[in-house]
Design a protein around this motif. Structure first.
Motif, PDB file in Angstrom:
ATOM      1  N   ILE A  10      28.585  28.669 -14.545  1.00 28.78           N
ATOM      2  CA  ILE A  10      27.589  27.626 -14.818  1.00 28.78           C
ATOM      3  C   ILE A  10      26.363  28.232 -15.498  1.00 28.78           C
ATOM      4  O   ILE A  10      25.757  27.621 -16.371  1.00 28.78           O
ATOM      5  CB  ILE A  10      27.169  26.908 -13.507  1.00 28.78           C
ATOM      6  N   LEU A  11      26.009  29.439 -15.106  1.00 29.22           N
ATOM      7  CA  LEU A  11      24.810  30.067 -15.661  1.00 29.22           C
ATOM      8  C   LEU A  11      25.133  31.072 -16.763  1.00 29.22           C
ATOM      9  O   LEU A  11      24.364  31.994 -17.021  1.00 29.22           O
ATOM     10  CB  LEU A  11      24.011  30.727 -14.535  1.00 29.22           C
ATOM     11  N   CYS A  93      10.800  25.205 -11.093  1.00 28.68           N
ATOM     12  CA  CYS A  93      10.603  25.929  -9.845  1.00 28.68           C
ATOM     13  C   CYS A  93      11.028  27.390  -9.918  1.00 28.68           C
ATOM     14  O   CYS A  93      11.005  28.085  -8.923  1.00 28.68           O
ATOM     15  CB  CYS A  93      11.396  25.220  -8.751  1.00 28.68           C
ATOM     16  N   HIS A  94      11.448  27.875 -11.084  1.00 32.49           N
ATOM     17  CA  HIS A  94      11.910  29.262 -11.196  1.00 32.49           C
ATOM     18  C   HIS A  94      11.824  29.682 -12.657  1.00 32.49           C
ATOM     19  O   HIS A  94      11.795  28.832 -13.542  1.00 32.49           O
ATOM     20  CB  HIS A  94      13.365  29.363 -10.728  1.00 32.49           C
ATOM     21  N   GLU A  96      13.656  31.417 -15.951  1.00 31.54           N
ATOM     22  CA  GLU A  96      14.998  31.649 -16.480  1.00 31.54           C
ATOM     23  C   GLU A  96      14.899  32.727 -17.555  1.00 31.54           C
ATOM     24  O   GLU A  96      13.823  32.971 -18.118  1.00 31.54           O
ATOM     25  CB  GLU A  96      15.573  30.345 -17.047  1.00 31.54           C
ATOM     26  N   ILE A 124      13.762  29.950  -2.709  1.00 31.58           N
ATOM     27  CA  ILE A 124      15.155  29.533  -2.890  1.00 31.58           C
ATOM     28  C   ILE A 124      15.587  29.621  -4.349  1.00 31.58           C
ATOM     29  O   ILE A 124      16.494  30.369  -4.707  1.00 31.58           O
ATOM     30  CB  ILE A 124      15.368  28.075  -2.404  1.00 31.58           C
ATOM     31  N   CYS A 125      14.916  28.859  -5.186  1.00 27.84           N
ATOM     32  CA  CYS A 125      15.444  28.630  -6.535  1.00 27.84           C
ATOM     33  C   CYS A 125      15.539  29.856  -7.444  1.00 27.84           C
ATOM     34  O   CYS A 125      16.530  30.002  -8.160  1.00 27.84           O
ATOM     35  CB  CYS A 125      14.644  27.525  -7.203  1.00 27.84           C
ATOM     36  N   ALA A 128      19.049  32.516  -8.190  1.00 30.01           N
ATOM     37  CA  ALA A 128      20.289  32.417  -8.979  1.00 30.01           C
ATOM     38  C   ALA A 128      20.111  32.862 -10.432  1.00 30.01           C
ATOM     39  O   ALA A 128      21.092  33.092 -11.125  1.00 30.01           O
ATOM     40  CB  ALA A 128      20.806  30.976  -8.942  1.00 30.01           C
ATOM     41  N   TRP A 129      18.857  33.008 -10.884  1.00 32.23           N
ATOM     42  CA  TRP A 129      18.636  33.322 -12.300  1.00 32.23           C
ATOM     43  C   TRP A 129      18.326  34.794 -12.514  1.00 32.23           C
ATOM     44  O   TRP A 129      17.247  35.270 -12.185  1.00 32.23           O
ATOM     45  CB  TRP A 129      17.529  32.430 -12.885  1.00 32.23           C
ATOM     46  N   PRO A 153      18.028  33.133   3.591  1.00 31.65           N
ATOM     47  CA  PRO A 153      18.755  34.407   3.614  1.00 31.65           C
ATOM     48  C   PRO A 153      19.102  34.954   2.243  1.00 31.65           C
ATOM     49  O   PRO A 153      19.094  36.165   2.039  1.00 31.65           O
ATOM     50  CB  PRO A 153      20.024  34.077   4.406  1.00 31.65           C
ATOM     51  N   GLN A 154      19.382  34.053   1.287  1.00 31.36           N
ATOM     52  CA  GLN A 154      19.963  34.569   0.057  1.00 31.36           C
ATOM     53  C   GLN A 154      19.038  35.475  -0.715  1.00 31.36           C
ATOM     54  O   GLN A 154      19.446  36.511  -1.237  1.00 31.36           O
ATOM     55  CB  GLN A 154      20.373  33.406  -0.816  1.00 31.36           C
TER      56      GLN A 154
ATOM     57  N   HIS B   2      16.731  23.853  -7.607  1.00 28.98           N
ATOM     58  CA  HIS B   2      17.508  24.567  -8.617  1.00 28.98           C
ATOM     59  C   HIS B   2      18.782  23.822  -8.972  1.00 28.98           C
ATOM     60  O   HIS B   2      19.384  24.081  -9.999  1.00 28.98           O
ATOM     61  CB  HIS B   2      17.810  25.989  -8.175  1.00 28.98           C
ATOM     62  N   MET B   6      20.848  23.643 -12.522  1.00 30.77           N
ATOM     63  CA  MET B   6      22.301  23.906 -12.564  1.00 30.77           C
ATOM     64  C   MET B   6      23.014  22.728 -13.237  1.00 30.77           C
ATOM     65  O   MET B   6      23.898  22.909 -14.076  1.00 30.77           O
ATOM     66  CB  MET B   6      22.875  24.035 -11.149  1.00 30.77           C
ATOM     67  N   PHE B  86      25.081  34.270   6.014  1.00 29.77           N
ATOM     68  CA  PHE B  86      24.767  35.460   5.217  1.00 29.77           C
ATOM     69  C   PHE B  86      24.673  36.755   6.023  1.00 29.77           C
ATOM     70  O   PHE B  86      24.306  37.793   5.496  1.00 29.77           O
ATOM     71  CB  PHE B  86      23.462  35.269   4.417  1.00 29.77           C
ATOM     72  N   LEU B 106      30.217  30.256  -9.103  1.00 30.90           N
ATOM     73  CA  LEU B 106      29.456  29.145  -9.709  1.00 30.90           C
ATOM     74  C   LEU B 106      30.172  28.840 -11.012  1.00 30.90           C
ATOM     75  O   LEU B 106      29.694  29.161 -12.083  1.00 30.90           O
ATOM     76  CB  LEU B 106      28.032  29.597 -10.045  1.00 30.90           C
ATOM     77  N   ILE B 108      32.515  26.430 -13.788  1.00 31.02           N
ATOM     78  CA  ILE B 108      33.017  25.149 -14.268  1.00 31.02           C
ATOM     79  C   ILE B 108      34.499  25.389 -14.529  1.00 31.02           C
ATOM     80  O   ILE B 108      34.859  26.224 -15.366  1.00 31.02           O
ATOM     81  CB  ILE B 108      32.333  24.709 -15.578  1.00 31.02           C
TER      82      ILE B 108
END
Ligand code: GDP
Ligand code: MG
Ligand code: ZN
Lengths: 228, 126
Positions: A10-11, A93-94, A96, A124-125, A128-129, A153-154, B2, B6, B86, B106, B108
């Motif tokens: 997706i990213l 919120c983040h 990229e 949080i956000c 992932a980036w 946690p992530q 986020h 996505m 986690f 993640l 598609i």
């Protein structure tokens, strides 16, 4: 009905930008760090204190992410950064990777040895980036409560370094350092901790010495792979 | 939020593929999302439907999400287990030396669409 296999992350578009950033920074031996935390944990304060201490021996460039305003970038310039660029995400919120790439185009990379990116305050956000960074640093503070690592946690699991800030306030807040450390270690056994106060300066020598060493080691070994 | 970003990335990829393949209408998009990715199904579906509503090719398109459990294998005793929240401690030997083996996906996977011209469908895979 036709079905089309896509099989793509997706990213993927972000990852392409992040790879481009690594390719741009590696040959210049620029070491890069992504600073992440909840709002107000002290990302900008730690940046200021770090630049004040290391600015004389390392050229530090800063990409300052903020939802609005350039107040933090002004604080960073006053602290003595070699190069500073502000990114305003206008509500996002983040950060990229494409935003970091655009910011890099405005920096004079010949004047940068260590690049620090201050992400948007959010636990949080931003996780992932990938921003093309070499090191992820999560800053948490004694005023946020000692349960943050378990609740988010992530971000703690994916960081190489966790800085616990505002230890000057420990006598006044209900924060158990050991408990916080245990939670982080449960998520991330290899993590490196620093306990600091950007107010009193406690712990900053250890942090700055380690950072300077790490940046130099990365530069001399030429290894820019993020060890996750 | 986020999941909104996505969902934007997903629709960008899907719209591009749909155009390349002369799709008239995308009906279903299938995703593979790991439980360790931090992405929550509800908000992601909500954001996707919101964006799909503004893109003619995606009107009424459905998101089908397959979740992958967050799992690890202990480097010491080789036990494989589902990671609770986690915390990557081996439930068998209690050591903290596991490697994550799934749950960060993640992806598609694919999409189902109605072609502009039902006879001459030529799938373009890039
Ligand atoms: N008492 C105390 N306050 C701090 C410390 N570090 C930062 N602050 C304060 O916390 C607030 C937020 O700091 P800032 O660096 O702007 O956080 P950011 O949002 O993460 O960039 C400011 O008022 C700082 O002065 C610290 O170590 N001790
Ligand atoms: Mg700040
Ligand atoms: Zn084991």
């Amino acid at each position: 009905m036709p079905k089309l296999t896509i099989a793509q992350n997706i990213l993927a578009a972000n990852d392409t930008y992040a790879a481009g950033i690594r390719q741009a920074l590696a040959p210049r031996h620029i070491f890069s760090i992504n600073f992440m935390s909840s709002p107000g944990a002290g990302k900008t304060a730690l940046l200021e204190r770090t630049i004040e201490r290391l600015g004389g021996q390392l050229q530090i460039g800063v990409i300052e992410g903020d939802v609005e305003t350039s107040a933090d970038a002004e604080r960073i310039e006053a602290a003595g950064a070699s190069e500073t660029v502000q990114i305003n995400t206008r509500g996002n919120c983040h950060l990229e990777a494409h935003m970091v790439q655009a910011a890099l185009d405005q920096l004079d990379l010949d004047r940068v040895e260590l690049l620090i990116i201050e992400n948007i305050g959010n636990l949080i956000c931003p996780n992932a980036w990938d921003l093309g960074e070499d090191l992820r640093v999560v800053i948490t503070s004694t005023t946020e409560g000692d349960d943050k690592p378990s609740k988010y946690p992530q971000m703690f699991a994916d960081a190489q370094v966790v800085v616990i800030n505002k230890i000057d306030l420990l006598p006044y807040v209900d924060y158990d350092l050991e408990k916080a450390r245990r939670q982080v270690l449960a998520l991330n056994p290899q993590v490196r901790f620093f306990e600091v106060s950007c107010r009193t300066g406690a712990g900053l020598v250890e942090w700055c010495d380690w950072l300077a060493d790490f940046a130099r080691r990365e530069v001399t070994s030429g290894s820019k792979e993020l060890q996750r | 939020m986020h999941e909104l970003a996505m969902a934007q990335s997903i629709t960008e990829v899907v719209v591009k593929k749909a155009r390349e393949n002369q799709a008239r209408q995308v009906n279903t998009v299938r995703l593979l999302i790991g439980d360790g990715s931090g992405v929550v199904t509800g908000p992601l579906t909500f954001c996707f439907e919101m964006i799909a509503g503004t893109e003619p090719l995606l009107t009424g398109a459905r998101l089908e999400i397959e979740r992958v459990p967050h799992r690890a294998r202990c480097r010491v005793c080789a036990t494989e287990y589902t990671i609770p929240d986690f915390v990557i401690c081996c439930p068998n030997c209690g050591r903290w030396e596991s490697e994550v083996i799934s749950g960060t996906e993640l992806q598609i996977l694919d999409m189902e669409f109605e072609a502009e011209n039902e006879q001459g469908v030529q799938l373009c895979q890039n």
